[in-house]
Scaffold this active site. Structure first.
Site, PDB file in Angstrom:
ATOM      1  N   GLN A 199     -19.621  30.864 -10.082  1.00 37.83           N
ATOM      2  CA  GLN A 199     -18.574  31.765 -10.569  1.00 37.83           C
ATOM      3  C   GLN A 199     -17.817  32.434  -9.412  1.00 37.83           C
ATOM      4  O   GLN A 199     -16.617  32.670  -9.509  1.00 37.83           O
ATOM      5  CB  GLN A 199     -19.237  32.833 -11.448  1.00 37.83           C
ATOM      6  CG  GLN A 199     -18.292  33.603 -12.326  1.00 37.83           C
ATOM      7  CD  GLN A 199     -17.949  32.868 -13.612  1.00 37.83           C
ATOM      8  OE1 GLN A 199     -18.818  32.358 -14.288  1.00 37.83           O
ATOM      9  NE2 GLN A 199     -16.679  32.826 -13.941  1.00 37.83           N
ATOM     10  N   SER A 205      -9.657  35.689 -19.006  1.00 37.00           N
ATOM     11  CA  SER A 205     -10.379  36.967 -19.065  1.00 37.00           C
ATOM     12  C   SER A 205      -9.715  37.987 -18.146  1.00 37.00           C
ATOM     13  O   SER A 205      -9.590  39.165 -18.492  1.00 37.00           O
ATOM     14  CB  SER A 205     -11.832  36.784 -18.623  1.00 37.00           C
ATOM     15  OG  SER A 205     -12.624  36.312 -19.699  1.00 37.00           O
ATOM     16  N   THR A 235     -10.724  28.068 -21.959  1.00 34.25           N
ATOM     17  CA  THR A 235     -11.493  27.181 -21.078  1.00 34.25           C
ATOM     18  C   THR A 235     -11.178  25.724 -21.408  1.00 34.25           C
ATOM     19  O   THR A 235     -10.907  24.913 -20.515  1.00 34.25           O
ATOM     20  CB  THR A 235     -12.994  27.471 -21.199  1.00 34.25           C
ATOM     21  OG1 THR A 235     -13.196  28.870 -21.027  1.00 34.25           O
ATOM     22  CG2 THR A 235     -13.789  26.720 -20.157  1.00 34.25           C
ATOM     23  N   GLY A 294     -18.372  35.881 -22.656  1.00 32.88           N
ATOM     24  CA  GLY A 294     -19.253  34.943 -23.366  1.00 32.88           C
ATOM     25  C   GLY A 294     -19.599  33.718 -22.538  1.00 32.88           C
ATOM     26  O   GLY A 294     -19.061  33.492 -21.456  1.00 32.88           O
ATOM     27  N   ASP A 295     -20.524  32.950 -23.041  1.00 36.93           N
ATOM     28  CA  ASP A 295     -20.904  31.638 -22.483  1.00 36.93           C
ATOM     29  C   ASP A 295     -21.678  30.951 -23.617  1.00 36.93           C
ATOM     30  O   ASP A 295     -21.502  31.321 -24.793  1.00 36.93           O
ATOM     31  CB  ASP A 295     -21.746  31.812 -21.210  1.00 36.93           C
ATOM     32  CG  ASP A 295     -21.969  30.498 -20.447  1.00 36.93           C
ATOM     33  OD1 ASP A 295     -21.058  30.083 -19.716  1.00 36.93           O
ATOM     34  OD2 ASP A 295     -23.034  29.873 -20.592  1.00 36.93           O
ATOM     35  N   LYS A 348     -15.230  29.886  -8.243  1.00 31.86           N
ATOM     36  CA  LYS A 348     -14.272  29.633  -9.325  1.00 31.86           C
ATOM     37  C   LYS A 348     -13.296  30.805  -9.456  1.00 31.86           C
ATOM     38  O   LYS A 348     -12.087  30.623  -9.532  1.00 31.86           O
ATOM     39  CB  LYS A 348     -15.047  29.458 -10.628  1.00 31.86           C
ATOM     40  CG  LYS A 348     -14.192  29.219 -11.845  1.00 31.86           C
ATOM     41  CD  LYS A 348     -15.008  29.280 -13.134  1.00 31.86           C
ATOM     42  CE  LYS A 348     -16.258  28.436 -13.031  1.00 31.86           C
ATOM     43  NZ  LYS A 348     -16.968  28.340 -14.328  1.00 31.86           N
ATOM     44  N   ASN A 386     -17.441  26.253 -28.069  1.00 30.90           N
ATOM     45  CA  ASN A 386     -16.142  26.837 -27.745  1.00 30.90           C
ATOM     46  C   ASN A 386     -15.319  25.947 -26.821  1.00 30.90           C
ATOM     47  O   ASN A 386     -14.165  25.620 -27.115  1.00 30.90           O
ATOM     48  CB  ASN A 386     -16.364  28.224 -27.113  1.00 30.90           C
ATOM     49  CG  ASN A 386     -15.082  28.817 -26.586  1.00 30.90           C
ATOM     50  OD1 ASN A 386     -14.728  28.588 -25.439  1.00 30.90           O
ATOM     51  ND2 ASN A 386     -14.353  29.517 -27.427  1.00 30.90           N
ATOM     52  N   LYS A 395     -17.586  39.365 -12.286  1.00 31.94           N
ATOM     53  CA  LYS A 395     -17.002  38.852 -13.531  1.00 31.94           C
ATOM     54  C   LYS A 395     -17.667  37.534 -13.855  1.00 31.94           C
ATOM     55  O   LYS A 395     -17.768  36.659 -13.004  1.00 31.94           O
ATOM     56  CB  LYS A 395     -15.492  38.633 -13.325  1.00 31.94           C
ATOM     57  CG  LYS A 395     -14.769  38.170 -14.560  1.00 31.94           C
ATOM     58  CD  LYS A 395     -14.345  39.321 -15.431  1.00 31.94           C
ATOM     59  CE  LYS A 395     -14.023  38.898 -16.845  1.00 31.94           C
ATOM     60  NZ  LYS A 395     -15.198  38.765 -17.735  1.00 31.94           N
ATOM     61  N   LYS A 427     -23.113  36.683 -13.375  1.00 28.25           N
ATOM     62  CA  LYS A 427     -23.463  35.956 -14.603  1.00 28.25           C
ATOM     63  C   LYS A 427     -24.709  36.604 -15.182  1.00 28.25           C
ATOM     64  O   LYS A 427     -25.475  37.245 -14.447  1.00 28.25           O
ATOM     65  CB  LYS A 427     -23.745  34.488 -14.271  1.00 28.25           C
ATOM     66  CG  LYS A 427     -23.648  33.550 -15.427  1.00 28.25           C
ATOM     67  CD  LYS A 427     -22.219  33.107 -15.720  1.00 28.25           C
ATOM     68  CE  LYS A 427     -22.137  32.302 -16.999  1.00 28.25           C
ATOM     69  NZ  LYS A 427     -20.826  31.700 -17.208  1.00 28.25           N
TER      70      LYS A 427
HETATM   71  P1  NDP Z   1     -21.177  27.124 -26.924  1.00 26.51           P
HETATM   72  O1  NDP Z   1     -22.467  27.797 -27.158  1.00 26.51           O
HETATM   73  O2  NDP Z   1     -19.986  27.523 -27.698  1.00 26.51           O
HETATM   74  O3  NDP Z   1     -21.346  25.536 -27.103  1.00 26.51           O
HETATM   75  C1  NDP Z   1     -22.262  24.815 -26.373  1.00 26.51           C
HETATM   76  C2  NDP Z   1     -22.278  23.375 -26.859  1.00 26.51           C
HETATM   77  O4  NDP Z   1     -23.072  22.607 -25.978  1.00 26.51           O
HETATM   78  C3  NDP Z   1     -22.880  23.228 -28.244  1.00 26.51           C
HETATM   79  O5  NDP Z   1     -22.292  22.130 -28.896  1.00 26.51           O
HETATM   80  C4  NDP Z   1     -24.339  22.945 -27.919  1.00 26.51           C
HETATM   81  O6  NDP Z   1     -25.025  22.207 -28.910  1.00 26.51           O
HETATM   82  C5  NDP Z   1     -24.227  22.118 -26.661  1.00 26.51           C
HETATM   83  N1  NDP Z   1     -25.418  22.335 -25.835  1.00 26.51           N
HETATM   84  C6  NDP Z   1     -25.849  23.511 -25.287  1.00 26.51           C
HETATM   85  N2  NDP Z   1     -26.986  23.368 -24.628  1.00 26.51           N
HETATM   86  C7  NDP Z   1     -27.309  22.068 -24.767  1.00 26.51           C
HETATM   87  C8  NDP Z   1     -28.390  21.292 -24.304  1.00 26.51           C
HETATM   88  N3  NDP Z   1     -29.391  21.825 -23.571  1.00 26.51           N
HETATM   89  N4  NDP Z   1     -28.388  19.974 -24.617  1.00 26.51           N
HETATM   90  C9  NDP Z   1     -27.371  19.432 -25.344  1.00 26.51           C
HETATM   91  N5  NDP Z   1     -26.330  20.131 -25.812  1.00 26.51           N
HETATM   92  C10 NDP Z   1     -26.298  21.419 -25.525  1.00 26.51           C
HETATM   93  O7  NDP Z   1     -20.903  27.274 -25.341  1.00 26.51           O
HETATM   94  P2  NDP Z   1     -19.538  27.129 -24.549  1.00 26.51           P
HETATM   95  O8  NDP Z   1     -18.696  26.087 -25.170  1.00 26.51           O
HETATM   96  O9  NDP Z   1     -18.993  28.486 -24.337  1.00 26.51           O
HETATM   97  O10 NDP Z   1     -20.060  26.635 -23.121  1.00 26.51           O
HETATM   98  C11 NDP Z   1     -20.233  25.251 -22.812  1.00 26.51           C
HETATM   99  C12 NDP Z   1     -20.243  25.060 -21.315  1.00 26.51           C
HETATM  100  O11 NDP Z   1     -19.020  25.524 -20.751  1.00 26.51           O
HETATM  101  C13 NDP Z   1     -21.353  25.806 -20.566  1.00 26.51           C
HETATM  102  O12 NDP Z   1     -21.738  25.037 -19.439  1.00 26.51           O
HETATM  103  C14 NDP Z   1     -20.632  27.059 -20.080  1.00 26.51           C
HETATM  104  O13 NDP Z   1     -21.277  27.621 -18.953  1.00 26.51           O
HETATM  105  C15 NDP Z   1     -19.287  26.476 -19.721  1.00 26.51           C
HETATM  106  N6  NDP Z   1     -18.193  27.430 -19.648  1.00 26.51           N
HETATM  107  C16 NDP Z   1     -17.874  28.217 -20.720  1.00 26.51           C
HETATM  108  C17 NDP Z   1     -16.813  29.093 -20.645  1.00 26.51           C
HETATM  109  C18 NDP Z   1     -16.352  29.881 -21.817  1.00 26.51           C
HETATM  110  O14 NDP Z   1     -15.289  30.492 -21.715  1.00 26.51           O
HETATM  111  N7  NDP Z   1     -17.051  29.884 -22.940  1.00 26.51           N
HETATM  112  C19 NDP Z   1     -16.070  29.276 -19.381  1.00 26.51           C
HETATM  113  C20 NDP Z   1     -16.429  28.326 -18.354  1.00 26.51           C
HETATM  114  C21 NDP Z   1     -17.464  27.474 -18.491  1.00 26.51           C
HETATM  115  P3  NDP Z   1     -26.069  22.981 -29.862  1.00 26.51           P
HETATM  116  O15 NDP Z   1     -25.225  23.826 -30.743  1.00 26.51           O
HETATM  117  O16 NDP Z   1     -26.803  21.891 -30.556  1.00 26.51           O
HETATM  118  O17 NDP Z   1     -26.946  23.793 -28.931  1.00 26.51           O
END
Ligand code: NDP
Length: 447
Positions: A114, A379, A213, A168-169, A117, A244, A93, A129
């Site tokens: 993961q 999830s 999250t 998603g991620d 976690k 997100n 997962k 992943k």
């Molecule tokens: P999104 O794609 O929804 O958002 C990512 C955000 O981070 C955007 O604002 C993006 O900016 C910014 N970002 C991404 N890459 C970079 C980078 N290299 N440098 C600077 N800013 C960056 O992703 P999520 O919110 O889903 O995920 C964010 C984090 O949370 C990740 O580490 C993910 O693994 C983790 N996570 C997510 C979960 C989920 O349920 N979605 C669960 C657990 C952990 P821009 O749009 O400019 O790229």
């Protein structure tokens, strides 16, 4: 760096040798191994059965070609990944990430994290992943759909509700899950809701999964503050990212009386001492898919191009964007600005140096394995609802999420105490997650 004892040092050397160039994976493994000294001293059976060595080797790693046709009729080519890391506790997962930086080392670091976690949530899910080096930025809706369809045309043969359940991620939200699920359904001719999570509410999704999250991270910090007789009320909070996780962390902070003074995307950050206007930010980032500068222009907030959001003084910092976004220098700035808690909404956003700076300054640090586990936990709640063909209310699901986060908080502290690291959420999360998976692996034999 904390020194590793002999047995753990050997495991780490082997990981470096077998996985050359995969720096993020090395970092994630090292961070867990540094917590396990007291565990192997107390329970030598883990070393005897090579449990830690086996845990560092994914059960299966899939790499595949993803060809697709863009709007101009040109053939584009990307690479797809799915790393099925550990299934001792349940089906693999973990999410899918679409971002140009994705390569095997990133997918393996995320898959490794993961495993622990998911164990910490106490739910019957293993760890995996996946993703692709596909860059969704600037792509039309039709291009995103064709890419997702091509990606699933290979992935479908490896996943299933009892085998491997992606979500998603970064770069993969409700729209992408919809296209992926549609293609899975079309190829297999099965409405197998439990094969993906993060689905839309009208076709098998769960209430609160979108928010989970971010909300979960804030519920965890609420417990951290409560343990110190404090609360979010009136606290200045900085959240990095505006995707997100960031948006819903910010929403829950505001609901609990905190003030989110800054957030960011990869182009820079916005700061507003009155607090970010979340409705406008959601409209800009989610509905219109615009850059954060557009929010600044429409709200009157200050936009700092290419700046570091960690320059903004705050009480609580929630890194919610990406790995290694908060380094030692940023941590020193946060300490000087009076920050008291840093909790990782993203996966591994703090570098090892940042964690050392924070911990030695007495700032409470909560690793992502614990702080952001609410997403995968919800999830698992979505999978439960799919299996029983049921759907729960928002209030009921949010209450379950809060209860799960509270349980993880307690478990981290109890485990840290038991192994002589009182108050360390890092030790507590790593050891509690590890022992749960390791005991299952021992019971299942050498597989
Ligand atoms: P999104 O794609 O929804 O958002 C990512 C955000 O981070 C955007 O604002 C993006 O900016 C910014 N970002 C991404 N890459 C970079 C980078 N290299 N440098 C600077 N800013 C960056 O992703 P999520 O919110 O889903 O995920 C964010 C984090 O949370 C990740 O580490 C993910 O693994 C983790 N996570 C997510 C979960 C989920 O349920 N979605 C669960 C657990 C952990 P821009 O749009 O400019 O790229």
């Amino acid at each position: 760096m904390t020194a590793l004892d002999d047995a753990l040092g050997d495991v780490y050397t082997e990981v470096l040798r077998r996985n050359p160039g995969e720096l993020e994976f090395h970092q994630a493994v090292r961070e867990v191994l540094e917590s396990l000294g007291p565990v192997v001293a107390k329970r030598p059976q883990y070393t005897d059965a090579a449990v830690i060595r086996r845990l560092c080797e994914p059960e299966r790693q899939l790499i595949f070609r993803v060809p697709w046709v863009d709007d101009a009729g040109r053939v584009q080519l990307n690479r797809g990944f799915r790393v099925e890391f550990n299934s001792a506790l349940g089906p693999y997962k973990g999410g899918l990430r679409f971002h140009p930086s994705v390569y095997l080392g990133i997918v393996k670091f995320l898959g490794f994290e993961q495993v622990f976690k998911n164990a910490l949530t106490g739910m019957p899910i293993g760890g995996g992943k996946g993703g692709s080096d596909f860059d969704p930025k600037g792509r039309s809706d039709a291009e995103i759909m064709r890419f997702c369809q091509s990606f699933m045309t290979e992935l479908y043969r490896h996943i299933g509700e009892h085998t491997d359940v992606p979500a998603g991620d970064i770069g993969v939200g409700g729209r992408e899950i919809g296209y992926l699920f549609g293609q899975y359904k079309r190829i297999t001719n099965r409405y197998e809701s439990g094969v993906l999570t993060g689905k839309g509410l009208t076709w098998g999704g769960s209430q609160v999964r979108t928010e989970a999250t971010g909300y979960g991270t804030v519920f965890f910090v609420q417990d951290v503050l409560a343990a110190r007789g404090a609360s979010f009320d009136g606290r200045r909070v900085v959240v990095s990212g505006s995707g997100n996780v960031a948006l819903y962390a910010a929403e829950k902070v505001q609901q609990l009386g905190g003030v989110v003074v800054a957030c960011s995307d990869s182009s820079g950050y916005v700061v507003d001492d009155k607090g970010i206007d979340l409705e406008l930010l959601k409209d800009v980032k989610q509905a219109r898919r615009e850059r954060i500068a557009v929010y600044a222009a429409e709200s009157g907030a200050r936009f700092v191009e290419d700046g570091s959001v960690w320059d903004v003084p705050c009480d609580v910092a929630l890194p919610c964007a990406t790995q290694n976004e908060l380094d030692g220098g940023h941590a020193e700035t946060l300490v000087r600005g009076g920050c008291v808690v840093v909790a990782e909404g993203a996966n591994m956003p703090c570098t090892p140096q940042a964690v050392r700076v924070l911990e030695s300054a007495g700032v409470v640090f909560v690793p992502g394995k614990a702080a952001n586990a609410g997403g995968v936990a919800t999830s698992a709640l979505e999978m439960q609802q799919n299996a029983s063909r049921d759907s729960w209310s928002f209030e009921h699901t949010e209450a379950r999420l809060a209860e799960i986060m509270h349980g993880i908080h307690e478990r981290c502290l109890e485990t840290a105490d038991e192994y002589g690291r009182p108050g360390s959420y890092v030790a507590g999360a790593n050891i509690a997650g590890f022992t749960q998976v390791a005991d299952a692996m021992l019971a299942l034999g050498v597989i």
